[in-house]
Design an enzyme around this catalytic site. Structure first.
Site, PDB file in Angstrom:
ATOM      1  N   TRP A  14       0.872  -1.173   0.000  1.00  0.00           N
ATOM      2  CA  TRP A  14       0.000   0.000   0.000  1.00  0.00           C
ATOM      3  C   TRP A  14       0.910   1.223   0.000  1.00  0.00           C
ATOM      4  CZ3 TRP A  14      -0.167   3.797   3.944  1.00  0.00           C
ATOM      5  CH2 TRP A  14      -1.032   4.869   3.637  1.00  0.00           C
ATOM      6  N   GLU A  74      -3.167  -2.961  -2.246  1.00  0.00           N
ATOM      7  CA  GLU A  74      -4.296  -2.349  -1.540  1.00  0.00           C
ATOM      8  C   GLU A  74      -4.586  -0.956  -2.098  1.00  0.00           C
ATOM      9  OE1 GLU A  74      -3.365  -1.643   2.610  1.00  0.00           O
ATOM     10  OE2 GLU A  74      -5.430  -1.151   3.143  1.00  0.00           O
ATOM     11  N   LYS A  81      -6.856   2.786  -2.223  1.00  0.00           N
ATOM     12  CA  LYS A  81      -7.423   3.719  -1.248  1.00  0.00           C
ATOM     13  C   LYS A  81      -8.004   4.915  -1.983  1.00  0.00           C
ATOM     14  CE  LYS A  81      -6.333   5.929   3.168  1.00  0.00           C
ATOM     15  NZ  LYS A  81      -5.333   6.102   4.232  1.00  0.00           N
ATOM     16  N   ASP A 136      -9.514  -2.926   1.772  1.00  0.00           N
ATOM     17  CA  ASP A 136      -9.623  -2.407   3.135  1.00  0.00           C
ATOM     18  C   ASP A 136     -10.968  -1.699   3.173  1.00  0.00           C
ATOM     19  OD1 ASP A 136      -9.537  -0.309   5.173  1.00  0.00           O
ATOM     20  OD2 ASP A 136      -7.418  -0.769   5.414  1.00  0.00           O
ATOM     21  N   HIS A 177     -11.487   2.119   2.847  1.00  0.00           N
ATOM     22  CA  HIS A 177     -10.875   2.805   1.710  1.00  0.00           C
ATOM     23  C   HIS A 177     -11.783   3.086   0.525  1.00  0.00           C
ATOM     24  CE1 HIS A 177      -6.449   1.734   2.842  1.00  0.00           C
ATOM     25  NE2 HIS A 177      -7.102   2.364   3.798  1.00  0.00           N
ATOM     26  N   HIS A 180      -8.503  -6.152   4.689  1.00  0.00           N
ATOM     27  CA  HIS A 180      -8.143  -5.417   5.897  1.00  0.00           C
ATOM     28  C   HIS A 180      -9.471  -5.039   6.510  1.00  0.00           C
ATOM     29  CE1 HIS A 180      -3.767  -3.808   5.285  1.00  0.00           C
ATOM     30  NE2 HIS A 180      -3.829  -5.114   5.504  1.00  0.00           N
ATOM     31  N   ASP A 233     -12.021   9.109   9.113  1.00  0.00           N
ATOM     32  CA  ASP A 233     -11.013   8.150   9.556  1.00  0.00           C
ATOM     33  C   ASP A 233     -11.351   6.737   9.105  1.00  0.00           C
ATOM     34  OD1 ASP A 233      -8.729   7.205  11.119  1.00  0.00           O
ATOM     35  OD2 ASP A 233     -10.264   6.266  12.351  1.00  0.00           O
ATOM     36  N   ASP A 289      -9.815   4.016  10.268  1.00  0.00           N
ATOM     37  CA  ASP A 289      -9.160   3.034  11.132  1.00  0.00           C
ATOM     38  C   ASP A 289      -9.647   2.976  12.580  1.00  0.00           C
ATOM     39  OD1 ASP A 289      -7.011   2.135   9.177  1.00  0.00           O
ATOM     40  OD2 ASP A 289      -6.702   4.295   9.171  1.00  0.00           O
ATOM     41  N   ASP A 309      -6.940  -4.194  10.552  1.00  0.00           N
ATOM     42  CA  ASP A 309      -6.104  -3.008  10.302  1.00  0.00           C
ATOM     43  C   ASP A 309      -6.802  -1.763  10.853  1.00  0.00           C
ATOM     44  OD1 ASP A 309      -4.409  -1.038   9.431  1.00  0.00           O
ATOM     45  OD2 ASP A 309      -5.097  -1.082   7.345  1.00  0.00           O
TER      46      ASP A 309
HETATM   47  C1  RNT Z   1      -3.602   2.771   5.174  1.00  0.00           C
HETATM   48  C2  RNT Z   1      -3.749   1.342   4.832  1.00  0.00           C
HETATM   49  C3  RNT Z   1      -2.636   0.473   5.304  1.00  0.00           C
HETATM   50  C4  RNT Z   1      -2.162   0.832   6.684  1.00  0.00           C
HETATM   51  C5  RNT Z   1      -1.202  -0.145   7.283  1.00  0.00           C
HETATM   52  C6  RNT Z   1      -0.484   0.420   8.457  1.00  0.00           C
HETATM   53  O1  RNT Z   1      -4.710   3.517   4.879  1.00  0.00           O
HETATM   54  O2  RNT Z   1      -4.955   0.845   5.301  1.00  0.00           O
HETATM   55  O3  RNT Z   1      -3.007  -0.849   5.199  1.00  0.00           O
HETATM   56  O4  RNT Z   1      -3.214   0.973   7.564  1.00  0.00           O
HETATM   57  O5  RNT Z   1      -0.366  -0.623   6.317  1.00  0.00           O
HETATM   58 ZN    ZN Z   2      -5.323  -1.255   5.243  1.00  0.00          ZN
END
Ligand code: RNT
Ligand code: ZN
Length: 413
Positions: free
Chosen positions: A181, A222, A224, A255, A258, A282, A290, A292, A322
């Site tokens: 990523w 990955e 985003k 993810d 994303h 993820h 955010d 995460d 993640d």
């Molecule tokens: C970031 C991605 C990635 C990170 C990690 C730390 O937006 O999701 O996967 O969170 O690699």
């Molecule tokens: Zn991720």
């Protein structure tokens, strides 16, 4: 009759075998992200977290050394049922005796301590090159940089990470999922969207050009949609990554933080499975800007799990967590998030999938809705408790965390 026996009977009424669901749960591996333990800091640089990702909060007790992080991972593991794999980032390299190797110079030996740690616990290891929090990230660019020195530096980092991934697979005997990523993008409207993507493509080709065993290392990409300070353009968009992955025969990684807010990964899984042997995830919880937050046992997490289970894809989907929350006890964040994924999977294993499909195919949509609503209040909790009991972990994990905070975390500052 005890609660589990009663739940078992109720589920049997829906044609669902709870014993079988629990048995399946014991074999599902969740790849536990090491970076919840120290707010994505790592051990290889003094740089602040960058790359469009951010941790907020300043809860005391963050792991400062490899040993502290390992202790905390052990603590979290002791409260988790099921199988756990360790997910590392390149920035977690461990240097001994004053030695240092920059990201374009790291080698398997810098991860020997992690291998020993994982092997002693019968865990496999997944890996991630770290394309952020480093002085060679120039103007938010890495693999897509127009500066050849920068681009080459990161290509070499990626190549070395494949070697390290193969070392993990060889040592642990478990294939390594290596995820790429990059944060690359623009805060505001770019003047050229194509060239950075062309350079990213070329860089990925150069990374994948090294010899590696594809049965041991699954390289993923990955995508985003945006990052903090990278709101207008990301080089590694969904379309870029999906096309690149298909073109090269590597593994897509989705993810669920994303995508645009009304898009859901649960709806994407079936399409990916029709065209790709493997899919990596993820799992996180996006909240406004955010991507995460700690995973909870919420609708979308359940829906993702249902798609994995009812498409019979438990052995084709690599499931990783993640997220990073620095505002609460980090062990609690780990355990709550990973248990939530596991709860969602167990919940999915307890759905009357054949019946649901039959109702849909028969256009009996009213019944389909009613049955799905009924399943929400079926005695899921009692089956979950039985699974925890079988796995020898307590249902209420907070007392153990409080104690660890008092005895261990409070001594750190
Ligand atoms: C970031 C991605 C990635 C990170 C990690 C730390 O937006 O999701 O996967 O969170 O690699
Ligand atoms: Zn991720």
């Amino acid at each position: 009759m005890n609660r589990y026996e009663s739940a078992k009977e109720i589920y049997a009424g829906y044609g669902v075998d709870t014993d079988l669901a629990i048995k399946k749960m014991k074999n599902i591996t969740i790849s536990m992200h090491c970076w919840q333990g120290d707010d994505v800091t790592g051990f290889d640089s003094k740089e602040a977290l960058s790359g469009g990702i951010q941790t907020t909060g300043n809860y005391p007790g963050k792991a400062r050394t490899p040993q502290e992080l390992m202790d905390d991972i052990d603590m979290a593991r002791s409260l988790l049922p099921g199988k756990i794999k360790l997910n590392l980032h390149a920035c977690y390299a461990i240097f001994e005796d004053g030695e240092f190797a920059d990201r374009d110079r790291i080698e398997p030996k810098h991860f020997k301590k992690w291998v020993e740690f994982a092997k002693a616990r019968s865990m496999g290891i997944d890996f991630n090159p770290t394309f952020f929090s480093h002085p060679m990230v120039k103007d938010n660019l890495t693999l897509s940089s127009p500066d050849e020195e920068v681009r080459k530096f990161w290509v070499e980092h990626g190549r070395r990470c494949i070697e390290i991934s193969e070392y993990f697979a060889d040592e642990t005997g478990v294939p390594c999922v290596m995820n790429i990523w990059i944060p690359d993008g623009c805060k505001d409207i770019p003047g050229d969207r194509l060239s950075p993507r062309a350079r990213f493509k070329k860089s990925l080709d150069e990374i994948l050009d090294i010899e590696y065993d594809r049965s041991k290392v699954f390289v993923c990409l990955e995508s985003k949609v945006f990052g903090i300070g990278l709101e207008s353009y990301t080089v590694g968009s969904a379309e870029f990554c999906m096309n690149y992955v298909a073109h090269k025969g590597i593994t897509p990684l989705m993810d669920n933080g994303h995508y645009h807010p009304t898009e859901v990964v649960s709806d994407k899984i079936s399409s990916m499975l029709l065209f790709s042997d493997r899919l990596a995830l993820h799992i996180t919880r996006p909240v406004r800007w955010d991507s995460d937050h700690v995973v909870l046992f919420d609708d979308e997490t359940r829906e993702i799990a249902k798609e994995i289970v009812r498409n019979d894809a438990l052995d084709r989907v690599f499931i990783a967590t993640d997220y990073f929350d620095a505002s609460i006890n980090r062990i609690s964040a780990w355990v709550t998030g990973i248990r939530s994924v596991q709860k969602a999977l167990l919940f999915a294993l307890l759905q009357p999938d054949d019946r649901l499909k039959e109702l849909q195919d028969g256009s009996r949509f009213s019944e389909l809705m009613v049955l799905q609503e009924q399943m929400k209040t079926a005695p899921f909790g009692d089956v979950w408790e039985r699974f925890l009991e079988d796995e020898n972990v307590a249902s209420d994990y907070f007392p153990a965390i409080s104690e660890y905070e008092k005895d261990v975390l409070s001594g750190r500052n």
